[in-house]
Design an enzyme around this catalytic site. Structure first.
Site, PDB file in Angstrom:
ATOM      1  N   GLU A 101       0.839  -1.196   0.000  1.00  0.00           N
ATOM      2  CA  GLU A 101       0.000   0.000   0.000  1.00  0.00           C
ATOM      3  C   GLU A 101       0.876   1.250   0.000  1.00  0.00           C
ATOM      4  OE1 GLU A 101      -2.534   1.393  -0.687  1.00  0.00           O
ATOM      5  OE2 GLU A 101      -3.919   1.835   0.948  1.00  0.00           O
ATOM      6  N   ASP A 102       0.358   2.324  -0.550  1.00  0.00           N
ATOM      7  CA  ASP A 102       1.128   3.571  -0.560  1.00  0.00           C
ATOM      8  C   ASP A 102       1.166   4.242   0.814  1.00  0.00           C
ATOM      9  OD1 ASP A 102      -1.577   4.242  -0.634  1.00  0.00           O
ATOM     10  OD2 ASP A 102      -1.445   5.507  -2.408  1.00  0.00           O
ATOM     11  N   ASP A 155      -3.726   5.975   6.204  1.00  0.00           N
ATOM     12  CA  ASP A 155      -4.222   7.256   6.693  1.00  0.00           C
ATOM     13  C   ASP A 155      -5.231   6.975   7.818  1.00  0.00           C
ATOM     14  OD1 ASP A 155      -4.401  10.120   6.319  1.00  0.00           O
ATOM     15  OD2 ASP A 155      -6.285   9.831   5.262  1.00  0.00           O
ATOM     16  N   PHE A 209      -0.524  16.602   3.162  1.00  0.00           N
ATOM     17  CA  PHE A 209      -1.045  15.972   1.957  1.00  0.00           C
ATOM     18  C   PHE A 209       0.111  15.630   1.025  1.00  0.00           C
ATOM     19  CE2 PHE A 209      -3.019  15.319  -2.116  1.00  0.00           C
ATOM     20  CZ  PHE A 209      -4.044  14.455  -1.752  1.00  0.00           C
ATOM     21  N   ARG A 233       1.829  11.818  -9.719  1.00  0.00           N
ATOM     22  CA  ARG A 233       2.297  10.484  -9.316  1.00  0.00           C
ATOM     23  C   ARG A 233       3.738  10.240  -9.766  1.00  0.00           C
ATOM     24  NH1 ARG A 233      -2.205   7.439  -7.655  1.00  0.00           N
ATOM     25  NH2 ARG A 233      -4.149   7.900  -8.735  1.00  0.00           N
TER      26      ARG A 233
END
Ligand code: IMP
Ligand code: MG
Length: 171
Positions: free
Chosen positions: A96-97, A100, A149, A162
């Site tokens: 996963e990136d 959160d 962010f 990206r």
């Protein structure tokens, strides 16, 4: 156009990737791994991490959303594109990136347990602990970061940015 600031540069990313790959190879020994990349954000991390891992592995991809196109989470996780492989009795490493709120990884873990995987572990490039709403165990974490962010290295702002080769943030 908002200005992107560097949070973690390419050199630091690569150093950490080496460490994580070593840790993963130690833990899995000679076991085979199914790498389950969560699209689209984890694409860069998945490629760069798994190139360093020597285990026998196969890949699959899933697209889930808890975010929509806004910058705050809804808590509801939807499967946009399901994986193709049979996970029964397999060692699945979810890649996963960023974790959160934690809803996405909480959902994914339960989903793979339902599909009777032999083991389910999570590798996440980033984690924002301040934002957590559900507890999730991250087995392999790149970096703990503050509540900013993030864009770049796979992460987007409304689909753009990206392709930045570093981890950046916008204010
Ligand atoms: P969670 O379910 O709230 O943990 O959401 C995780 C997902 O939200 C990630 O897979 C990202 O797609 C997205 N996300 C969370 N934080 C950021 C960010 O800072 N930048 C870009 N996407 C983010
Ligand atoms: Mg994502």
């Amino acid at each position: 156009m908002e200005e992107v600031k560097v949070l973690i540069n390419q050199e630091k990313i690569e150093e950490r990737l080496d460490e994580l790959a070593d840790q993963i190879m130690r833990d899995y020994g000679d076991e085979e791994i199914i790498v389950l990349c969560i699209l689209k954000g984890a694409l860069f991390f998945t490629v760069d991490l798994t190139k360093r891992i020597k285990n026998k592995m196969i890949y699959d991809f899933m697209k889930v959303s808890s975010y929509g196109n806004s910058k705050s989470t809804t808590g509801e996780v939807k499967i946009i594109q399901d994986a193709k492989l049979d996970f029964y009795d397999k060692n699945v490493l979810i890649v996963e990136d960023i974790v959160d709120s934690g809803y996405t990884m909480d959902f994914m873990k339960k989903y793979l347990e339902m599909r009777k995987a032999k083991s389910v572990k999570i590798a996440a490039m980033l984690s924002k602990p301040e934002r957590r709403e559900v507890e999730v165990k991250i087995d392999y974490l790149g970096f703990e970061i503050p509540n900013k962010f993030i864009v770049g290295y796979g992460l987007d702002n409304e689909e753009y940015l990206r392709n930045l080769p570093y981890i950046g943030y916008i204010e």
